[in-house]
Every structure is written in structure tokens, then in C-alpha cells.
Design a protein around this motif. Structure first.
Motif, PDB file in Angstrom:
ATOM      1  N   GLY A  41       6.774   7.724  -2.948  1.00  0.00           N
ATOM      2  CA  GLY A  41       7.632   6.557  -2.721  1.00  0.00           C
ATOM      3  C   GLY A  41       6.908   5.338  -2.168  1.00  0.00           C
ATOM      4  N   LEU A  42       5.586   5.285  -2.379  1.00  0.00           N
ATOM      5  CA  LEU A  42       4.834   4.098  -1.960  1.00  0.00           C
ATOM      6  C   LEU A  42       5.381   2.860  -2.668  1.00  0.00           C
ATOM      7  CD1 LEU A  42       2.106   2.891  -0.667  1.00  0.00           C
ATOM      8  CD2 LEU A  42       1.127   3.273  -2.941  1.00  0.00           C
ATOM      9  N   THR A  43       5.527   1.755  -1.923  1.00  0.00           N
ATOM     10  CA  THR A  43       6.010   0.523  -2.550  1.00  0.00           C
ATOM     11  C   THR A  43       4.836  -0.400  -2.882  1.00  0.00           C
ATOM     12  OG1 THR A  43       6.214  -0.720  -0.486  1.00  0.00           O
ATOM     13  CG2 THR A  43       8.115   0.646  -1.148  1.00  0.00           C
ATOM     14  N   LEU A  44       5.096  -1.319  -3.804  1.00  0.00           N
ATOM     15  CA  LEU A  44       4.053  -2.276  -4.188  1.00  0.00           C
ATOM     16  C   LEU A  44       3.699  -3.181  -3.003  1.00  0.00           C
ATOM     17  CD1 LEU A  44       2.496  -2.646  -6.819  1.00  0.00           C
ATOM     18  CD2 LEU A  44       4.048  -4.507  -7.411  1.00  0.00           C
ATOM     19  N   GLU A  45       4.687  -3.425  -2.135  1.00  0.00           N
ATOM     20  CA  GLU A  45       4.444  -4.266  -0.951  1.00  0.00           C
ATOM     21  C   GLU A  45       3.463  -3.563   0.003  1.00  0.00           C
ATOM     22  OE1 GLU A  45       7.373  -3.888  -2.351  1.00  0.00           O
ATOM     23  OE2 GLU A  45       7.796  -5.965  -2.921  1.00  0.00           O
ATOM     24  N   GLU A  46       3.686  -2.270   0.206  1.00  0.00           N
ATOM     25  CA  GLU A  46       2.786  -1.506   1.095  1.00  0.00           C
ATOM     26  C   GLU A  46       1.370  -1.496   0.532  1.00  0.00           C
ATOM     27  OE1 GLU A  46       5.923   1.760   2.988  1.00  0.00           O
ATOM     28  OE2 GLU A  46       4.982   2.184   1.063  1.00  0.00           O
ATOM     29  N   LEU A  47       1.283  -1.253  -0.771  1.00  0.00           N
ATOM     30  CA  LEU A  47      -0.022  -1.224  -1.423  1.00  0.00           C
ATOM     31  C   LEU A  47      -0.711  -2.587  -1.312  1.00  0.00           C
ATOM     32  CD1 LEU A  47      -1.915   0.536  -3.280  1.00  0.00           C
ATOM     33  CD2 LEU A  47      -0.801  -0.579  -5.219  1.00  0.00           C
ATOM     34  N   SER A  48       0.078  -3.636  -1.484  1.00  0.00           N
ATOM     35  CA  SER A  48      -0.470  -4.998  -1.490  1.00  0.00           C
ATOM     36  C   SER A  48      -0.944  -5.442  -0.111  1.00  0.00           C
ATOM     37  CB  SER A  48       0.580  -5.984  -2.014  1.00  0.00           C
ATOM     38  OG  SER A  48       0.980  -5.598  -3.323  1.00  0.00           O
ATOM     39  N   MET A  49      -0.326  -4.882   0.926  1.00  0.00           N
ATOM     40  CA  MET A  49      -0.729  -5.244   2.280  1.00  0.00           C
ATOM     41  C   MET A  49      -2.199  -4.871   2.534  1.00  0.00           C
ATOM     42  SD  MET A  49       0.202  -6.835   4.914  1.00  0.00           S
ATOM     43  CE  MET A  49       1.984  -6.927   5.041  1.00  0.00           C
ATOM     44  N   TRP A  50      -2.659  -3.834   1.840  1.00  0.00           N
ATOM     45  CA  TRP A  50      -4.071  -3.461   1.939  1.00  0.00           C
ATOM     46  C   TRP A  50      -4.964  -4.673   1.655  1.00  0.00           C
ATOM     47  CZ3 TRP A  50      -6.921   0.717   3.433  1.00  0.00           C
ATOM     48  CH2 TRP A  50      -8.296   0.662   3.132  1.00  0.00           C
ATOM     49  N   SER A  51      -4.663  -5.352   0.554  1.00  0.00           N
ATOM     50  CA  SER A  51      -5.495  -6.484   0.128  1.00  0.00           C
ATOM     51  C   SER A  51      -5.409  -7.639   1.120  1.00  0.00           C
ATOM     52  CB  SER A  51      -5.078  -6.950  -1.267  1.00  0.00           C
ATOM     53  OG  SER A  51      -5.100  -5.858  -2.165  1.00  0.00           O
ATOM     54  N   VAL A  52      -4.214  -7.840   1.687  1.00  0.00           N
ATOM     55  CA  VAL A  52      -4.037  -8.922   2.664  1.00  0.00           C
ATOM     56  C   VAL A  52      -4.957  -8.681   3.869  1.00  0.00           C
ATOM     57  CG1 VAL A  52      -2.397 -10.029   4.251  1.00  0.00           C
ATOM     58  CG2 VAL A  52      -1.667  -9.362   1.935  1.00  0.00           C
ATOM     59  N   ILE A  53      -4.979  -7.431   4.347  1.00  0.00           N
ATOM     60  CA  ILE A  53      -5.800  -7.103   5.529  1.00  0.00           C
ATOM     61  C   ILE A  53      -7.298  -7.166   5.181  1.00  0.00           C
ATOM     62  CG2 ILE A  53      -6.352  -5.286   7.221  1.00  0.00           C
ATOM     63  CD1 ILE A  53      -3.374  -4.446   7.000  1.00  0.00           C
ATOM     64  N   MET A  54      -7.643  -6.715   3.971  1.00  0.00           N
ATOM     65  CA  MET A  54      -9.052  -6.780   3.570  1.00  0.00           C
ATOM     66  C   MET A  54      -9.542  -8.226   3.533  1.00  0.00           C
ATOM     67  SD  MET A  54     -10.103  -3.753   3.360  1.00  0.00           S
ATOM     68  CE  MET A  54      -8.909  -3.176   4.539  1.00  0.00           C
ATOM     69  N   HIS A  55      -8.718  -9.118   2.999  1.00  0.00           N
ATOM     70  CA  HIS A  55      -9.131 -10.527   2.938  1.00  0.00           C
ATOM     71  C   HIS A  55      -9.172 -11.163   4.330  1.00  0.00           C
ATOM     72  CE1 HIS A  55      -9.565 -11.855  -1.330  1.00  0.00           C
ATOM     73  NE2 HIS A  55      -9.049 -10.650  -1.527  1.00  0.00           N
ATOM     74  N   GLU A  56      -8.256 -10.750   5.200  1.00  0.00           N
ATOM     75  CA  GLU A  56      -8.281 -11.220   6.593  1.00  0.00           C
ATOM     76  C   GLU A  56      -9.646 -10.868   7.212  1.00  0.00           C
ATOM     77  OE1 GLU A  56      -5.929 -12.674   8.669  1.00  0.00           O
ATOM     78  OE2 GLU A  56      -7.352 -12.548  10.357  1.00  0.00           O
ATOM     79  N   ASN A  57     -10.069  -9.610   7.031  1.00  0.00           N
ATOM     80  CA  ASN A  57     -11.365  -9.175   7.572  1.00  0.00           C
ATOM     81  C   ASN A  57     -12.528  -9.869   6.854  1.00  0.00           C
ATOM     82  OD1 ASN A  57      -9.821  -7.487   9.101  1.00  0.00           O
ATOM     83  ND2 ASN A  57     -10.470  -5.581   8.110  1.00  0.00           N
ATOM     84  N   GLY A  58     -12.432  -9.945   5.546  1.00  0.00           N
ATOM     85  CA  GLY A  58     -13.497 -10.567   4.750  1.00  0.00           C
ATOM     86  C   GLY A  58     -13.703 -12.033   5.099  1.00  0.00           C
ATOM     87  N   SER A  59     -12.637 -12.685   5.586  1.00  0.00           N
ATOM     88  CA  SER A  59     -12.749 -14.115   5.927  1.00  0.00           C
ATOM     89  C   SER A  59     -13.710 -14.319   7.098  1.00  0.00           C
ATOM     90  CB  SER A  59     -11.366 -14.694   6.248  1.00  0.00           C
ATOM     91  OG  SER A  59     -10.892 -14.206   7.487  1.00  0.00           O
ATOM     92  N   LYS A  60     -14.048 -13.211   7.782  1.00  0.00           N
ATOM     93  CA  LYS A  60     -14.968 -13.308   8.925  1.00  0.00           C
ATOM     94  C   LYS A  60     -16.353 -12.780   8.580  1.00  0.00           C
ATOM     95  CE  LYS A  60     -10.945 -12.654  11.797  1.00  0.00           C
ATOM     96  NZ  LYS A  60      -9.932 -11.586  11.912  1.00  0.00           N
ATOM     97  N   ASN A  61     -16.604 -12.609   7.290  1.00  0.00           N
ATOM     98  CA  ASN A  61     -17.878 -12.030   6.838  1.00  0.00           C
ATOM     99  C   ASN A  61     -18.576 -13.018   5.908  1.00  0.00           C
ATOM    100  OD1 ASN A  61     -19.952 -10.559   5.722  1.00  0.00           O
ATOM    101  ND2 ASN A  61     -18.673  -8.846   5.030  1.00  0.00           N
ATOM    102  N   LYS A  62     -19.675 -13.597   6.393  1.00  0.00           N
ATOM    103  CA  LYS A  62     -20.335 -14.654   5.607  1.00  0.00           C
ATOM    104  C   LYS A  62     -20.998 -14.098   4.336  1.00  0.00           C
ATOM    105  CE  LYS A  62     -24.706 -14.481   8.134  1.00  0.00           C
ATOM    106  NZ  LYS A  62     -25.702 -15.134   8.953  1.00  0.00           N
ATOM    107  N   TYR A  63     -21.215 -12.793   4.293  1.00  0.00           N
ATOM    108  CA  TYR A  63     -21.807 -12.200   3.088  1.00  0.00           C
ATOM    109  C   TYR A  63     -20.749 -11.805   2.057  1.00  0.00           C
ATOM    110  CZ  TYR A  63     -25.862 -11.687   6.151  1.00  0.00           C
ATOM    111  OH  TYR A  63     -26.906 -11.922   7.004  1.00  0.00           O
ATOM    112  N   ALA A  64     -19.478 -11.937   2.422  1.00  0.00           N
ATOM    113  CA  ALA A  64     -18.400 -11.478   1.546  1.00  0.00           C
ATOM    114  C   ALA A  64     -18.276 -12.357   0.310  1.00  0.00           C
ATOM    115  CB  ALA A  64     -17.081 -11.450   2.300  1.00  0.00           C
TER     116      ALA A  64
END
Lengths: 392, 131
Positions: free
Chosen positions: A157-180
């Protein structure tokens, strides 16, 4: 077996690096690693390099020789290791075994991929799946992970919103990585509205096509003190690997990654720790669904519960009481230069555990002193797990 | 690449798999040994019915060069009646009509062409079974 440590790490930026060649990338990463360890070229006994497919991407095989020459390291032994996207961590495992056995004291281990020199990267990437019984019938690499996601949604019963939140958090972290590759944030709406690649997966659930290289210096633990301060030595407490079927359709379950479970259980045992002892993890989110499945296989949450944990923000850098996952931005935001990824993941954990200035904007709180990486080849046919610690 | 296609005509045209007489497991495509029984493997060929249910699927929008003309198309894993799972496209229906558990049957179709003058690869795809 001797104790093994990491004493240096370096990486290039990941991205579409049009002006850079295959050989210039790996040499840049190697030189940075050597400089960060304070060693000299003549201290290096042997080298390994992880690379998925220089043959398909740049038409070059025999890269072990090419890299040793261009790094100025001839005539030391140089060996290429290949296991699709897990090539990097398998190269590291060979280096660890080499040093642990006493064959070498100092080993340079690199990973590199130059993916943008080829027109049809999709076809080249699909060679990580079963060419004759998956790819030939039109199964693309994203579609294999999409089929895992579809089945996971059906079973749990995973939702697309739950799955998509993964990408939101990854980009949040990546925004602090100059090599990203993608050092910027995205919103949940942007993820949900991005173009479909292989439904249910959309563009922002997928890691990109990337050029990049990364390199580590692996050293026998006692000898490490000759090169760096004792506080800057990070120990490799476990290196474990497992295999599964290359074709997704041959597995009993496609909502789990058995090889990841087997390798991580083995690694925890080797390091004598439990999942709750892990402060920080780098997991192989080539597609968002894999990030969720790996959280479960690593024992961070129960089967079927990763989506909720992600949606609740538990994997974020500043969340207390759950391992921080992919502070680098993961494959999603940091980029996925196939053969380099396994090394880059370990490099991030190395920086995190020694609280290096390179990660000062995304530093995870180190309480227990343990970090873990999981690097996946293909759809899980090969998985390699490393556990690192700031304690010997 | 002609030989590589020709070598698998039996399996791809006629869905010939193998059954291990030692443990009863059915495999498609055929393999050299049964991973469960290893050297105790006793394989016999088995003609598969081609009937099964959709185990999972995806609608492919970004296709490799050989499949660009077909996109968007549905790729699926089908669980066959005999127990083996198999990857193939689902055709003769709209992508939005496909669901997990949908009954399907194998049909013989053109899979792809190797360029304008190259080999045409044929094999199985799946279509919904009419109720």
C-alpha cells in the motif's frame, strides 16, 4: 586477518562533464585521494578500479593499464573489477581483502564511469540486466525497478507521495553537496509532476546519467598512523558481498533484495553491531523504490514501513533517533556514475565519521561512531555492504 | 547477432522450458542446472501453456532505440500457470487497463528489428484473456 583503515578520499564533481575525459576523471580523483592521505605515489603497493562498462560507454577496455599509466603508477599491479553498478564497492572489497591478507600495505581503490560519450545510454545501462530474457523483450532498466515499485505498492500500500518524498529529501541533502550533480531542492509537486519514465516511476524518482570518479586510500591499520593523525583514521569493520539472480523474474520476491539482506546480516555480524548502532547510511537509490527497500533490508524499519518513515522525514540529517540516510544526496541528487558510486558512498561515510570540513554543511551527529553503505549491482544480482567506524 | 537469435528459436517461438524431475521446479528460459539440485538435476523439456497472470508491470515511456517506435508500451512479469515467471510485453489492450492479477496468454509477435536491414526478432508477447 589484519585490520584495515581508510586514510584518504577524493572525488570529482558528478554530472554531465562534457569537457572531461574518462582518464582525466579518474586521475583527478586519485590525486585528490593521495593528497588527502598525505602519502606519495611510491607508497602505493597496488590498485583496483571499479568500472561497469567503459567498453560500451567509451569503447575502451583494458582500463586497469590505462589508469595505472595515466596516474603515473606503473608498474604496480592494477586490476579492474566489474559488477555493474556495484563495481566500486567490489573493487573496495578486493582492496580490503588484499590489505587484510598482508599482500599489500597501501592500496589505491578507485571507481569511474564516463556515461555521456554515448548516444543511447539506456541500451548500455540495460546490459546490467539479463540481455537475452529481459532487455531483448523491451524491459529497460528503469522499468525493472518500476515493476518492483508497482508490486511493492500492491503488496504494502505504498503511495506515490511517500515514494516521492524520498526524492525531496535527497535533493534537500544534495543541495549541501558541492560535488552533487543536482545541488538544488525540489518540491513534492515537482516530483509528482515530472515526466513519466517507466510508470509508476517518474523522472525525479530516477538517478541521472553521470560522469564522475572517486578514489580511496586503503591502508593497514597500524601503518595508517605513519601517514595521518590517529583521529583521522576510519576503520573498515566489515566488507560483505552476496549474489542473487540477474533476472528480476527469477526471484521469489521482487519487493525485497535478498542479496542486500544476506550481505548486511553478514556485515553486522562481522562488525559486531546492530542496525540501531548505525549513525549514518549511504544506500543505493538508483530509483527511489530501492532506497525504501534497502532501508528495510538494512533493518532500519520493518517490511512495508519504509515509505511512512520517509514521508515522516525520519531519514533526514537532523532527525533524532533514526539513522541519517544519504546525507550526500544519494544517487538521486549526488549523481550515479555507475562504477564510481560504491566508492563515493564509502567516501561520504568516511567524511561523515571523521567529521571532515567537506561535509560541514550536512554533518550528521555521530553518536555511536558507525556508518554503513550498500551498493547494488543491476536489480540486486550483486550487493556489497561496508561498515565503517571511527573506533578501532 | 543472427546466431544469437536463431539459437533461442525453440524457447522464444514455442515457450519450451525445463522441469527438474528431482524437485519439480519449472524453469523458463531453460538453464543448464537446477540451482536447487545442482548436480542432482534431472531436466526434461516442457512445453508451457503460455497462460498466466500479471505479477507486476510498468508502462515504458523512455525506450531504448530499438523500441522507440513502440513507446509507450507495457512491460510485465507474468506468472505462468506452471509456476515460472517470465518478462514480456502486454499488447492488444490499453496500458491503463492492465492490472496485477490480470489473466493473460502468450501470442507470437515481432519483438524488434535490428535496424532497417537487420534481423527481425520474433517471440512471445502477452494479451488479456477475454472473459
Amino acid at each position: 586477518m589484519r585490520d584495515v583503515a581508510i586514510i584518504g578520499y577524493g572525488q570529482t564533481k558528478f554530472g554531465e562533464l562534457w569537457e572531461r575525459s574518462f582518464r582525466s576523471l579518474i586521475v583527478e580523483a586519485g590525486v585528490k585521494a593521495v593528497e588527502s592521505a598525505g602519502i606519495d605515489g611510491k607508497d602505493i603497493d597496488e590498485m583496483y578500479v571499479g568500472n561497469m562498462s567503459a567498453g560500451l560507454f567509451v569503447g575502451q577496455e583494458h582500463i586497469a593499464s590505462l589508469i595505472a599509466e595515466h596516474a603515473g603508477l606503473n608498474p604496480i599491479p592494477s586490476t579492474r573489477v566489474e559488477a555493474a553498478c556495484a563495481s566500486g564497492s567490489l573493487a573496495l572489497r578486493q582492496a580490503v581483502l588484499n590489505v587484510a591478507s598482508g599482500a599489500s600495505d597501501v592500496v589505491l581503490v578507485g571507481g569511474v564511469e564516463k556515461m555521456t560519450d554515448v548516444v543511447d545510454a539506456t541500451s548500455a545501462i540495460s546490459s546490467a540486466s539479463d540481455q537475452e530474457w529481459e532487455a531483448l523483450f523491451g524491459a529497460t532498466f528503469p522499468s525493472l525497478y518500476a515493476m518492483m515499485a508497482q508490486r511493492y505498492m500492491y503488496e504494502y500500500g505504498l503511495t506515490l507521495e511517500e515514494l516521492s518524498m524520498w526524492s525531496v529529501i535527497m535533493h534537500e541533502n544534495g543541495s549541501k553537496n558541492k560535488y552533487a550533480q543536482f545541488p538544488f531542492k525540489v518540491t513534492l509537486e515537482q516530483v509528482l509532476n515530472s515526466s513519466p519514465v517507466a510508470e509508476p516511476l517518474r523522472l525525479l524518482h530516477c538517478s541521472p546519467v553521470s560522469d564522475g570518479a572517486a578514489a580511496l586510500i586503503v591502508c593497514e591499520a597500524e601503518k595508517a598512523k605513519e601517514f595521518v593523525n590517529e583521529d583521522d583514521i576510519i576503520y573498515i569493520k566489515a566488507s560483505a558481498q552476496a549474489s542473487d539472480t540477474i533476472a528480476l523474474h527469477s526471484r521469489e520476491s521482487i519487493t525485497s533484495l535478498k542479496a542486500a539482506r544476506v550481505a548486511s546480516e553478514k556485515a553486522y555480524k562481522m562488525a559486531n553491531i546492530e542496525p540501531k548502532d548505525v549513525d549514518v547510511a549511504e544506500v543505493h537509490d538508483c530509483f527511489a523504490i530501492n532506497g525504501l527497500i534497502l532501508m528495510e533490508e538494512l533493518g532500519f524499519c520493518k517490511k512495508g514501513e519504509a515509505g511512512k518513515a520517509v514521508y515522516d522525514g525520519k531519514i533526514a540529517i537532523d532527525y533524532d533517533g533514526f539513522p541519517a540516510i544519504n546525507p550526500s544526496g544519494g544517487l538521486k541528487a549526488a549523481g550515479h556514475a555507475l562504477g564510481a558510486t560504491g566508492i563515493r558512498q564509502v567516501g561520504e561515510i568516511y567524511w561523515q565519521l571523521k567529521q571532515d570540513k567537506e561535509v560541514k554543511d550536512r554533518q550528521v551527529e555521530i553518536k555511536n561512531g558507525y556508518g554503513i553503505t550498500v551498493n547494488v549491482g543491476g536489480t540486486g544480482g550483486t550487493v556489497c555492504v561496508h561498515i565503517l567506524s571511527n573506533k578501532k | 547477432m543472427v546466431v544469437r537469435s536463431w539459437r533461442h528459436i525453440k524457447e522464444r517461438y514455442n515457450l519450451i522450458g525445463v522441469i527438474c524431475k528431482n524437485c519439480g521446479t519449472v524453469y523458463f528460459p531453460p538453464r543448464e542446472i537446477c540451482p536447487k539440485c545442482r548436480r542432482k538435476t534431472k531436466f526434461e523439456e516442457i512445453k508451457l501453456s503460455g497462460r498466466g497472470k500479471v505479477y507486476t508491470y510498468s508502462v515504458v515511456h523512455v525506450a531504448p532505440k530499438d523500441f522507440e517506435k513502440q513507446a509507450p508500451y507495457v512491460i510485465a512479469i507474468i506468472e505462468l500457470e506452471e509456476g515460472a515467471k517470465i518478462t514480456g510485453q502486454i499488447v492488444d489492450c490499453k496500458p491503463e487497463d492492465v492490472y496485477i492479477g490480470m489473466p493473460v496468454e502468450a501470442v507470437f509477435r515481432r519483438i524488434k528489428e535490428d535496424g532497417d536491414d537487420g534481423v527481425i526478432t520474433y517471440g512471445y508477447k502477452f494479451r488479456p484473456i477475454e472473459n
